[in-house]
Design a protein around this motif. Structure first.
Motif, PDB file in Angstrom:
ATOM      1  N   GLY A   1      13.140 -60.013   3.675  1.00  0.00           N
ATOM      2  CA  GLY A   1      14.302 -59.092   3.707  1.00  0.00           C
ATOM      3  C   GLY A   1      15.020 -59.100   5.215  1.00  0.00           C
ATOM      4  O   GLY A   1      16.250 -59.096   5.063  1.00  0.00           O
TER       5      GLY A   1
ATOM      6  N   PRO B   1      18.614 -56.819   0.411  1.00  0.00           N
ATOM      7  CA  PRO B   1      17.644 -57.135   1.501  1.00  0.00           C
ATOM      8  C   PRO B   1      16.615 -56.014   1.374  1.00  0.00           C
ATOM      9  O   PRO B   1      15.432 -56.611   1.533  1.00  0.00           O
ATOM     10  CB  PRO B   1      18.409 -57.209   2.619  1.00  0.00           C
ATOM     11  CG  PRO B   1      19.839 -57.848   2.371  1.00  0.00           C
ATOM     12  CD  PRO B   1      19.958 -57.124   1.071  1.00  0.00           C
TER      13      PRO B   1
ATOM     14  N   PRO C   1      18.362 -66.972  -1.912  1.00  0.00           N
ATOM     15  CA  PRO C   1      17.363 -65.938  -1.514  1.00  0.00           C
ATOM     16  C   PRO C   1      16.055 -66.603  -0.858  1.00  0.00           C
ATOM     17  O   PRO C   1      15.868 -67.824  -1.162  1.00  0.00           O
ATOM     18  CB  PRO C   1      16.983 -65.358  -2.832  1.00  0.00           C
ATOM     19  CG  PRO C   1      17.352 -66.535  -3.911  1.00  0.00           C
ATOM     20  CD  PRO C   1      18.304 -67.070  -3.193  1.00  0.00           C
TER      21      PRO C   1
ATOM     22  N   GLU D   1      19.725 -67.492   4.666  1.00  0.00           N
ATOM     23  CA  GLU D   1      19.210 -66.712   3.590  1.00  0.00           C
ATOM     24  C   GLU D   1      19.936 -65.542   3.084  1.00  0.00           C
ATOM     25  O   GLU D   1      20.522 -64.950   4.045  1.00  0.00           O
ATOM     26  CB  GLU D   1      17.715 -66.072   3.903  1.00  0.00           C
ATOM     27  CG  GLU D   1      16.753 -67.127   3.958  1.00  0.00           C
ATOM     28  CD  GLU D   1      15.295 -67.114   3.847  1.00  0.00           C
ATOM     29  OE1 GLU D   1      14.447 -67.701   3.645  1.00  0.00           O
ATOM     30  OE2 GLU D   1      14.993 -65.797   4.029  1.00  0.00           O
TER      31      GLU D   1
ATOM     32  N   ALA E   1      14.032 -56.947  -1.167  1.00  0.00           N
ATOM     33  CA  ALA E   1      13.619 -58.342  -1.337  1.00  0.00           C
ATOM     34  C   ALA E   1      12.227 -58.535  -1.111  1.00  0.00           C
ATOM     35  O   ALA E   1      11.419 -57.846  -0.626  1.00  0.00           O
ATOM     36  CB  ALA E   1      14.134 -59.414  -0.099  1.00  0.00           C
TER      37      ALA E   1
ATOM     38  N   ILE F   1      23.315 -64.143  -6.992  1.00  0.00           N
ATOM     39  CA  ILE F   1      23.429 -64.866  -5.711  1.00  0.00           C
ATOM     40  C   ILE F   1      24.027 -66.253  -5.721  1.00  0.00           C
ATOM     41  O   ILE F   1      24.873 -66.252  -4.752  1.00  0.00           O
ATOM     42  CB  ILE F   1      21.892 -64.919  -5.136  1.00  0.00           C
ATOM     43  CG1 ILE F   1      21.264 -63.630  -4.947  1.00  0.00           C
ATOM     44  CG2 ILE F   1      21.919 -65.529  -3.756  1.00  0.00           C
ATOM     45  CD1 ILE F   1      20.073 -63.404  -4.358  1.00  0.00           C
TER      46      ILE F   1
ATOM     47  N   HIS G   1      20.766 -62.284   0.193  1.00  0.00           N
ATOM     48  CA  HIS G   1      20.033 -61.748  -0.765  1.00  0.00           C
ATOM     49  C   HIS G   1      20.827 -60.627  -1.131  1.00  0.00           C
ATOM     50  O   HIS G   1      21.820 -60.156  -0.462  1.00  0.00           O
ATOM     51  CB  HIS G   1      18.696 -61.009  -0.308  1.00  0.00           C
ATOM     52  CG  HIS G   1      17.667 -60.740  -1.460  1.00  0.00           C
ATOM     53  ND1 HIS G   1      17.953 -59.331  -2.040  1.00  0.00           N
ATOM     54  CD2 HIS G   1      16.705 -61.160  -1.915  1.00  0.00           C
ATOM     55  CE1 HIS G   1      16.903 -59.304  -2.537  1.00  0.00           C
ATOM     56  NE2 HIS G   1      16.485 -60.260  -2.779  1.00  0.00           N
ATOM     57  N   ASN G   2      20.808 -60.211  -2.656  1.00  0.00           N
ATOM     58  CA  ASN G   2      21.745 -59.308  -3.192  1.00  0.00           C
ATOM     59  C   ASN G   2      21.237 -57.671  -2.570  1.00  0.00           C
ATOM     60  O   ASN G   2      22.052 -56.974  -2.612  1.00  0.00           O
ATOM     61  CB  ASN G   2      21.744 -59.346  -4.666  1.00  0.00           C
ATOM     62  CG  ASN G   2      20.255 -59.044  -5.109  1.00  0.00           C
ATOM     63  OD1 ASN G   2      19.360 -59.970  -4.587  1.00  0.00           O
ATOM     64  ND2 ASN G   2      19.940 -58.319  -6.122  1.00  0.00           N
TER      65      ASN G   2
ATOM     66  N   SER H   1      17.504 -61.688   5.909  1.00  0.00           N
ATOM     67  CA  SER H   1      18.885 -62.064   4.769  1.00  0.00           C
ATOM     68  C   SER H   1      20.061 -61.276   5.038  1.00  0.00           C
ATOM     69  O   SER H   1      19.970 -60.248   5.502  1.00  0.00           O
ATOM     70  CB  SER H   1      18.082 -61.714   3.217  1.00  0.00           C
ATOM     71  OG  SER H   1      16.849 -62.394   3.018  1.00  0.00           O
TER      72      SER H   1
ATOM     73  N   GLN I   1      19.170 -62.140 -10.556  1.00  0.00           N
ATOM     74  CA  GLN I   1      19.063 -61.954  -9.231  1.00  0.00           C
ATOM     75  C   GLN I   1      19.753 -63.096  -8.820  1.00  0.00           C
ATOM     76  O   GLN I   1      20.524 -63.319  -7.869  1.00  0.00           O
ATOM     77  CB  GLN I   1      17.858 -61.562  -8.398  1.00  0.00           C
ATOM     78  CG  GLN I   1      18.047 -61.838  -7.357  1.00  0.00           C
ATOM     79  CD  GLN I   1      16.634 -62.836  -6.683  1.00  0.00           C
ATOM     80  OE1 GLN I   1      16.116 -63.641  -7.472  1.00  0.00           O
ATOM     81  NE2 GLN I   1      16.393 -62.610  -5.255  1.00  0.00           N
TER      82      GLN I   1
ATOM     83  N   GLU J   1      13.461 -64.410  -7.678  1.00  0.00           N
ATOM     84  CA  GLU J   1      12.614 -63.131  -8.074  1.00  0.00           C
ATOM     85  C   GLU J   1      12.935 -62.957  -9.573  1.00  0.00           C
ATOM     86  O   GLU J   1      11.930 -62.826 -10.237  1.00  0.00           O
ATOM     87  CB  GLU J   1      13.190 -61.968  -7.185  1.00  0.00           C
ATOM     88  CG  GLU J   1      12.791 -61.956  -5.908  1.00  0.00           C
ATOM     89  CD  GLU J   1      13.243 -60.871  -5.133  1.00  0.00           C
ATOM     90  OE1 GLU J   1      14.007 -60.047  -5.524  1.00  0.00           O
ATOM     91  OE2 GLU J   1      13.083 -61.059  -3.484  1.00  0.00           O
TER      92      GLU J   1
END
Lengths: 343, 343, 343, 343
Positions: free
Chosen positions: C310, C303, C101, C298, C306, C113, C300-301, C313, C109, C105
């Protein structure tokens, strides 16, 4: 021209470069430093495509030591040039103001603007009849009819006139109607057009290309002068950078740089560079203060309804206020504001 | 088109903007936020010079929401276009390689290069007969004679041919001799030339201007297509940035960006962008990997003696090695390397 | 160092330059051309501020012939360097993928990831705990807590870890928790931070500054290495240009240019450069094709939620698809995709 | 914040965006145009990472309508700010001249320069004690000893003093010795340093980063002010562009742009921007003419032997001549040249 060899360059590699140069009828001067060998070329460099030498083994880089432009180069023409345009001129001791609409729209509009800008001190009327527009769907100008309106405005007001040209046809028409032609930023490296402008014999305002270097700009001037037309004026109008707060970035340093590198007059266009009437006055004053030979400013009777570039156009009131404010700057810098005033 | 008002904008100022829009036969949609009021314009925006609205009091800025180009816009033409050039084509599923000398120098040279680049997989022969050069004192090309040599090389090898044009005369000549014309970077906003290219009916390779935005580039394509000629191929060839380690900065991201914005094919020129033969192979591979539809590569029999752009030209050996290395990338990306091979 | 004199330079002016050089204990080599005289400096240039010579009368310009960086210079270290990071490494024959990421965060998370990017082939987990943000009102990172989460993710997955540092305190913390530190684009010329990074002894990923030249970038690496830390990896992440279709302009040519100029590994960040997940896959493939040593991407679970970046990602699915597509490119280019795979 | 949807966006896609916004406690305002739907966000935007919405299907782009900086924003603070520095100040009605050497070299040198620049009208002495240099092998400054020399020069001449800081340690030392601290271009987005500068309470001169936008520059000022320190002065010092005739491109238009966007004073550094003493006078005059609040000019007793930036330093004679020439411009523009003169 200097050839810098790599530290590891061996004798054979240096020999091959020397041979290439000598085969073209030039001679060399070798300088053996502690780290690298440097080869200077002696003789007429136009006989050789020296950039090609970078393909030789062992060559690190090529360093030009003389400029490719000659006729526009101050080194060979130390005295500043004054360019005559109709009944006025551009050069030392004068601040020439060109003003008018971005595009000629109607005869009445142009006449009204001409009368007003003259009253405020402009000596050259600008007005576009051939408009190079980003989109094919935007207004492209009145063409020859617009030029006729310019001629009429000249007759009526006595102002000299300038108009952008975008093709040979436009130049052929312009010769009949106006006093000076302009090569716009987008055409600065349209070499065919530069040659035609050179052959026209008319004074030429050469705007700087949107991403032209000082060197490329002077080479573009060279194209015009090489055709036998020395009446070239340069116009800084902003360059493209990452900054978007203004339409382009006015490169005012180009004024003193050009003063050093060329004998040609240099003027500044604060309208196209900033793209906003709000910033035009400040940049116009700055241009005068750094010794520009003139200004090109867009003025419109009704900016909100202009067919092109309304946002950067000054109203008559704003233009009159600006020229009033410019006068004391002219006094300080030692330029006569408007020679036509003396009548 | 959206007009964003300033936080302090008063009712009268908002009313003046609304009136301006409605006076042009359009309607508005007001959106009153907590901080600012936003005015959306509804109707045919071509009726209004919306940029002019920035001169109205209380207006903060104008935000365009639709692109000015339509014919080249993928939003309205979702399927990718294939452009036919002589006996080959450019588009999905194919990797088209254009190769040849920067400038046509002699017939023998061109023939030798044509034979060699064909052998290595090129399907289109490039060769400059009209050369736009920075300095007026540099070699400017063989003009129509160069085009004739191109035609002969085509007859001899079966390669399709492409040549840069710089004027209407050059286009009129090119139509007789070659399969595709090229608008060079310096002429990308020479709108007169774009229109002429559109009228020629020949397929056009439109190089990106040295500091052209994606949007300006597509508007330039629009000029050609609007003349009734949809056979346009875009060519990324590097943009001008502050970095000088390469001649220009190859903007490869323009390939996926263009894929999203337009249905036209996009090819890449790693020669002019990098300015050095050393970087051409890496950038050619990268271009194929990011799904470019083709490559334009400079190849010369003797780079050290080339009349133009020697430093960036590949020798026959280097070009053969490169195309050999490109083949497996084509397999991975799913493009046929050279359809002519199948014969 | 070469001093190019002006054509008009007189004997006394040349003499003054020579005297200045000799007064500093160096010697000169004069080369008298037809147009200009060139003065080469022989000896240890570090004794002299040669740029000052431009203030001497008759001097046209100063041309450096050697680079100021030495330890990072391939001329003096011809073999490519491999940098070890935790249990993996970056260098010839390997394609190292860093993913994770933009900002750490929460622990959950990050763990999710980490597991996913490992599954898809990443060997280094990235995650920002100290976020340099344009606005002071944006999320600035979890700081040391974020580093602890990184350490836990490493324990759980076996991935090596990298984290950006922005201050000495951040470096002191990072040393305890992660395997590699990153100097971000905005700090590339924060020389205090570079020295601290050098003293930390940890491998350093040095991102290119937003408008850094190749030369400045290598000088920044030199600051780190000069502190006794040779474990430096360079990361091209886009430069600022006039083009706004992508967030920055990815300068992929920097990969082959760096390969020539330095022995340090070079990786590419297609996420920050393009600013959009849509363009990341194409640019990742292009980077591999032009022989980059690795990628920083990048992932992200979610985006859309994020806290930072975001839009650029990749989701897990998109990342898995991309790494699957990268494998055949690695085979072609001759890099092992993921040495951890062999277990 | 406005979300512009794609022409093809369907009802479900619009609904998903609306839901995202409403889930964050904000409300929306839909505007259905003929081509596209526009969604305005109403409420406190700090609750939402609106950029993330670009990952939603059907979203074309996000248009911010308000600036992220508040404390430096003229919209909310219409009156121009005057910043006090020692016994002088920077703001409306005054032209403040900061002058001195790039780097403090010896106490004698600094004292001599201080006396001379005061005589010519400077009211603030500049002198670098911590020098951020591109190469680690260049002179890096005298550090705290240099600050002590500055303090002594202040005692001797009564000039106020300014010094660049590059770290927390430098700030802690500077607080003891000088009246104003400077954040240099390379550190403009070193947010840690900005916060420390904010906490120091000293007036801060914030130079524009080499490729910082107007917006980023004001956000950097926001970092300082948000720490409770409103004494910020902005300094335009040239931006990086493709043009190399000057070291950087002085963006003088930034002066009127900043005047519109912020209440903070703006000064101009013609020395670093042009990189050459030859261009400093013209650009200094231009800066005064476009209403800058001050100038920062490098002056050296012996530029040919300066340890840093000799080529751009003015000699005492050139500086005296320049300030003499600036006086009439101050009269025209309505600024008192040197309030200290009145004693």
């Amino acid at each position: 021209m200097i050839i810098v060899m790599k530290p590891q360059a061996v004798r054979e590699e240096i020999g091959a470069v020397v041979k290439y140069i000598e085969d073209h009828g030039l001679s060399v001067h070798l300088s053996q430093g502690e780290e690298v060998t440097i080869i200077g070329i002696i003789g007429d460099k136009s006989k050789i495509s020296s950039e090609n030498l970078t393909v030789y083994k062992g060559v690190d880089r090529i360093v030009p030591v003389t400029e490719s432009y000659k006729l526009s180069n101050r080194k060979f023409h130390p005295e500043p040039t004054t360019v005559s345009v109709g009944n006025t001129s551009i050069g030392p001791g004068i601040l020439t103001i060109m003003a008018g609409p971005c595009a000629v729209e109607t005869e009445e509009q142009l006449m009204e603007i001409a009368i007003q800008v003259k009253k405020s001190g402009a000596t050259i009327l600008r007005g576009g009849a051939y408009k190079p527009r980003t989109s094919p769907y935007s207004f492209q100008g009145l063409e020859e009819e617009g030029l006729r309106f310019m001629q009429n405005a000249k007759k009526e007001t006595g102002l000299s006139t300038i108009c952008e040209v975008v093709s040979r046809e436009a130049i052929e028409a312009a010769v009949k109607y106006v006093d000076m032609i302009q090569i716009g930023a987008r055409n600065m490296q349209n070499f065919i057009l530069l040659k035609e402008a050179g052959r026209s014999g008319l004074p030429v305002l050469l705007k700087r290309g949107l991403c032209a270097t000082i060197d490329e700009w002077l080479n573009a001037a060279e194209y015009i002068i090489a055709e036998g037309n020395p009446h070239v004026v340069l116009c800084e109008r902003g360059i493209r950078t990452y900054e978007t707060a203004t339409r382009n970035t006015l490169d005012l340093s180009a004024v003193p740089v050009m003063r050093e590198k060329t004998h040609l007059p240099v003027i500044v266009d604060p309208s196209h560079s900033t793209g906003s009437y709000k910033y035009v006055p400040a940049m116009a004053k700055a241009a005068v203060a750094c010794d520009a030979d003139g200004l090109m400013i867009e003025v419109h009777n009704d900016p909100a309804h202009a067919l092109s570039d309304g946002p950067q156009s000054l109203t008559f009131e704003k233009f009159a206020k600006l020229t009033g404010e410019l006068k004391p700057f002219c006094d300080v810098i030692g330029r006569s504001f408007n020679p036509a005033d003396s009548h």
